[in-house]
Write a protein that holds these residues in place. Structure first.
Motif, PDB file in Angstrom:
ATOM      1  N   TRP A   1      -2.510  -1.629   5.473  1.00 41.51           N
ATOM      2  CA  TRP A   1      -3.734  -2.743   5.342  1.00 41.51           C
ATOM      3  C   TRP A   1      -4.316  -3.041   6.625  1.00 41.51           C
ATOM      4  CZ3 TRP A   1       1.140  -4.330   2.708  1.00 41.51           C
ATOM      5  CH2 TRP A   1       1.363  -4.236   1.364  1.00 41.51           C
TER       6      TRP A   1
ATOM      7  N   CYS B   1      -6.697   1.349  -7.079  1.00 41.21           N
ATOM      8  CA  CYS B   1      -5.726   0.942  -6.026  1.00 41.21           C
ATOM      9  C   CYS B   1      -4.726  -0.020  -6.458  1.00 41.21           C
ATOM     10  CB  CYS B   1      -6.478   0.242  -4.965  1.00 41.21           C
ATOM     11  SG  CYS B   1      -7.201   1.033  -3.839  1.00 41.21           S
TER      12      CYS B   1
ATOM     13  N   TYR C   1      -7.038   5.475  -0.601  1.00 39.98           N
ATOM     14  CA  TYR C   1      -6.102   5.387  -1.489  1.00 39.98           C
ATOM     15  C   TYR C   1      -4.392   5.549  -0.840  1.00 39.98           C
ATOM     16  CZ  TYR C   1      -9.830   5.954  -4.833  1.00 39.98           C
ATOM     17  OH  TYR C   1     -11.009   6.106  -5.211  1.00 39.98           O
TER      18      TYR C   1
ATOM     19  N   MET D   1      -4.100   2.250   1.039  1.00 40.09           N
ATOM     20  CA  MET D   1      -3.732   1.473   0.042  1.00 40.09           C
ATOM     21  C   MET D   1      -1.939   1.363  -0.362  1.00 40.09           C
ATOM     22  SD  MET D   1      -4.444  -1.296  -1.414  1.00 40.09           S
ATOM     23  CE  MET D   1      -3.104  -2.362  -2.502  1.00 40.09           C
ATOM     24  N   PHE D   2      -1.714   2.606  -0.873  1.00 34.42           N
ATOM     25  CA  PHE D   2      -0.349   2.751  -1.351  1.00 34.42           C
ATOM     26  C   PHE D   2       0.762   2.876  -0.412  1.00 34.42           C
ATOM     27  CE2 PHE D   2      -2.526   5.584  -4.997  1.00 34.42           C
ATOM     28  CZ  PHE D   2      -2.890   4.415  -5.546  1.00 34.42           C
TER      29      PHE D   2
ATOM     30  N   ARG E   1       1.778   6.501  -6.154  1.00 33.77           N
ATOM     31  CA  ARG E   1       1.532   5.734  -7.157  1.00 33.77           C
ATOM     32  C   ARG E   1       2.701   5.266  -8.112  1.00 33.77           C
ATOM     33  NH1 ARG E   1      -1.262   7.171 -11.680  1.00 33.77           N
ATOM     34  NH2 ARG E   1      -1.001   9.337 -11.306  1.00 33.77           N
TER      35      ARG E   1
ATOM     36  N   ALA F   1     -10.267  -2.544   0.065  1.00 32.25           N
ATOM     37  CA  ALA F   1     -10.169  -1.194  -0.072  1.00 32.25           C
ATOM     38  C   ALA F   1     -11.284  -1.256  -1.226  1.00 32.25           C
ATOM     39  CB  ALA F   1      -9.108  -0.814  -0.833  1.00 32.25           C
ATOM     40  N   SER F   2     -11.536  -2.122  -2.226  1.00 33.69           N
ATOM     41  CA  SER F   2     -12.590  -1.981  -3.072  1.00 33.69           C
ATOM     42  C   SER F   2     -13.994  -2.551  -2.433  1.00 33.69           C
ATOM     43  CB  SER F   2     -12.336  -3.022  -4.324  1.00 33.69           C
ATOM     44  OG  SER F   2     -11.984  -4.200  -3.871  1.00 33.69           O
TER      45      SER F   2
ATOM     46  N   VAL G   1      -6.120  -4.509  -1.792  1.00 31.92           N
ATOM     47  CA  VAL G   1      -6.925  -3.991  -2.796  1.00 31.92           C
ATOM     48  C   VAL G   1      -8.311  -4.524  -2.526  1.00 31.92           C
ATOM     49  CG1 VAL G   1      -7.453  -4.371  -5.125  1.00 31.92           C
ATOM     50  CG2 VAL G   1      -5.060  -4.148  -4.541  1.00 31.92           C
TER      51      VAL G   1
ATOM     52  N   TRP H   1      -0.534  -7.331  -0.480  1.00 35.41           N
ATOM     53  CA  TRP H   1      -1.156  -6.159  -1.360  1.00 35.41           C
ATOM     54  C   TRP H   1      -2.381  -6.624  -1.791  1.00 35.41           C
ATOM     55  CZ3 TRP H   1      -2.329  -7.286  -6.492  1.00 35.41           C
ATOM     56  CH2 TRP H   1      -2.527  -5.997  -7.319  1.00 35.41           C
TER      57      TRP H   1
END
Length: 539
Positions: free
Chosen positions: A201, A80, A193, A196-197, A415, A158-159, A155, A151
């Motif tokens: 959020w 991410c 993903y 995230m991108f 990405r 997400a993680s 991350v 951001w």
């Protein structure tokens, strides 16, 4: 007392759980206090006091998962985070700008505003729970660009979902192996993903809160009463998913009906969000057009999209596991439950898609959840000859997930940046240095929403690139909405007709023109140039 190295992961997990309790408290307290004032010190102190009380009295023991789960979480975090750290350093290049703008609007107001002024007069009726939470940290870390704070939390959440998937599946199926394999397959899903991108959020936080609600519900812990209203405040779509998931869960586990019913009164804590956000969202949902005509081409295209969102690795395990289940005639309640989750949410996605609902892909979040749960159950039933062989199978699954990630053309585009180029980003930062003030600007270039975000400007057309959530199903259709549509049409007219006179008729101070996109020069000399991008001051 010194902490032994082997206990560091347990300490970190405790801190994460404490922080998530604090997150839930911040969301709920901010939405109530925000009706009267958005005072960061008061919200921070109030949230800290309430969080301390809840952690001390209700959190209980936190079991440490196996080291493999932490490793998987780190892998997802790296996947991410690497675009912003390596591919387009220190600015998100594919996310929608409006999340940053919503935080800025909250900072400009003494309480939760009714409109997006000074950017636009449209109603402030998009889910704002995440933005209230983020505002607290944007205010605290004022020396860090606001979009980087958002951001970071993207991350983080997400993680964290990898660890929560483990706990969720373990509690749901009373199987540590099912939890581990579900976490393993989660690495191969694509929705996390994409979110995230794209910078979605609020969904990442809402899904995290859903996991915490159900984990604590299954543990019969009263903290679930905090995470349910927090979830409802953060994202209406994920809350709707959670409601459907709970209904399916009750159908399979009827003894859980009364316990789930007893958690619903906690939703009174989300009343402000129901009144401000849900009233618009649901009126928009039921006001959508009739079902679109279904063609074979359209059906095939959307089936491919479903496969891509689920992820090829989890999907392959689901297909293999399904036929294995039929062959073995092992129709366990747990597997049928997970399969039902997949089927119901895919059907719900198709229904919303055919209704032309803008956020039709929200159900795919939980279809993916069903896929990793079913896949995790399937893999947990395999009797491997040796532990060494099982270890290499896990490694192979991770490698396949990574190959699927890096070979995805769609994720590769996100990405490397789909909404702003390096040239446009450099121009935006120079524009902000030239004039930091918030001024209305006509952007005749691609990437306009991101340029406006980074340069701190108000685009003439706020609908372009989702600078604001100016979508018909989440705003009131008042005079301000009509004005937004008028400006959108006027900008499109200028682009199509190359009408220079029309530009001078606008009440804007600056005009940004990319001559590759709009090959026209104004009579003034550009005050700033970067490559083909020119900045004109016309007022």
């Amino acid at each position: 007392m010194s902490i032994k190295l082997r206990n560091i992961d347990k300490v970190l997990l405790k801190i994460v759980f404490w922080f998530l309790v604090f997150t839930g408290v911040v969301v709920v307290s901010s939405v109530w206090l925000g009706l009267f004032f958005l005072n960061t010190p008061i919200i921070l102190i109030t949230s800290c006091v309430i969080s301390y009380f809840l952690i001390k009295n209700f959190l209980g023991k936190i079991e440490k998962p196996c080291g493999e789960v932490f490793l998987l979480s780190i892998i997802v975090a790296m996947l991410c985070a690497h675009p912003l750290l390596l591919l387009h350093p220190f600015y998100p290049a594919s996310n929608d700008a409006f999340h940053t703008i919503m935080v800025r609007v909250l900072q400009m107001n003494e309480k939760i505003p009714q409109t997006f002024e000074p950017y636009s007069g449209i109603s402030f009726t998009y889910n704002f729970g995440f933005h209230l939470f983020a505002k607290l940290f944007v205010d605290i870390f004022f020396f860090v660009p606001d979009y980087l704070v958002l951001w970071f939390f993207g991350v983080f959440f997400a993680s964290l979902q990898v660890i929560l998937i483990y706990f969720f599946a373990r509690e749901l199926f009373a199987s540590e192996k099912a939890g581990l394999y579900s976490a393993l397959l989660f690495v191969g899903t694509k929705m996390v993903y994409q979110e995230m991108f794209f910078g979605i959020w609020p969904r990442l936080l809402a899904t995290t809160l859903f996991f915490f609600y159900f984990i604590f519900f299954l543990r019969k812990n009263k903290l679930c009463l905090l995470f349910l209203p927090a979830l409802a405040i953060v994202h209406a779509g994920i809350f709707f998913n959670a409601a459907i998931f709970s209904l399916i869960y009750i159908l399979f586990y009827r003894e859980k009906f009364i316990p789930i019913l007893k958690t619903l009164p906690a939703l009174v804590l989300a009343v402000p969000s129901f009144m401000i956000v849900y009233s618009v969202s649901f009126s928009g949902l039921f006001a959508q057009s009739k079902l679109a005509e279904v063609t074979l081409t359209l059906l095939c295209k959307e089936l491919i999209s479903v496969a891509l969102w689920l992820g090829w690795v989890p999907l392959a395990v689901v297909v293999i596991g399904f036929f294995w289940m039929l062959n073995k005639r092992n129709y366990s309640k747990q597997k049928l439950f997970a399969l039902t989750i997949i089927i119901v949410f895919i059907l719900l996605y198709f229904y919303l898609f055919l209704k032309k609902y803008p956020s039709s892909n929200v159900p795919m979040e939980f279809a993916g959840l069903g896929a990793v749960l079913f896949g995790g159950l399937t893999l947990s039933e395999i009797q491997f000859k040796t532990k060494e062989f099982e270890k290499w199978v896990k490694v192979l699954i991770v490698i396949l997930c990574l190959l699927a990630f890096f070979s995805s053309g769609y994720l590769t585009k996100l990405r490397f940046g789909s909404k702003i180029s390096a040239e446009q980003a450099s121009f935006a930062f120079r524009f902000k240095e030239y004039d930091v003030a918030l001024k209305e600007t006509l952007f005749l270039t691609t990437g306009s929403s991101k340029i406006a975000e980074f340069s701190n400007k108000i685009p003439f057309d706020v609908t372009r690139g989702f600078f604001l959530p100016a979508v018909k199903h989440i705003v009131w259709h008042n005079a301000a909405w009509q004005e937004v549509l008028r400006k959108k049409q006027l900008r499109e007219k200028i682009l199509q007709t190359k009408c220079v006179e029309c530009i001078y008729d606008l009440n804007v101070e600056y005009v940004v023109i990319d001559e590759k996109y709009f090959p026209v020069k104004l009579k003034e000399k550009p005050v700033l140039e970067y490559g083909s991008i020119k900045l004109y001051k016309i007022r």
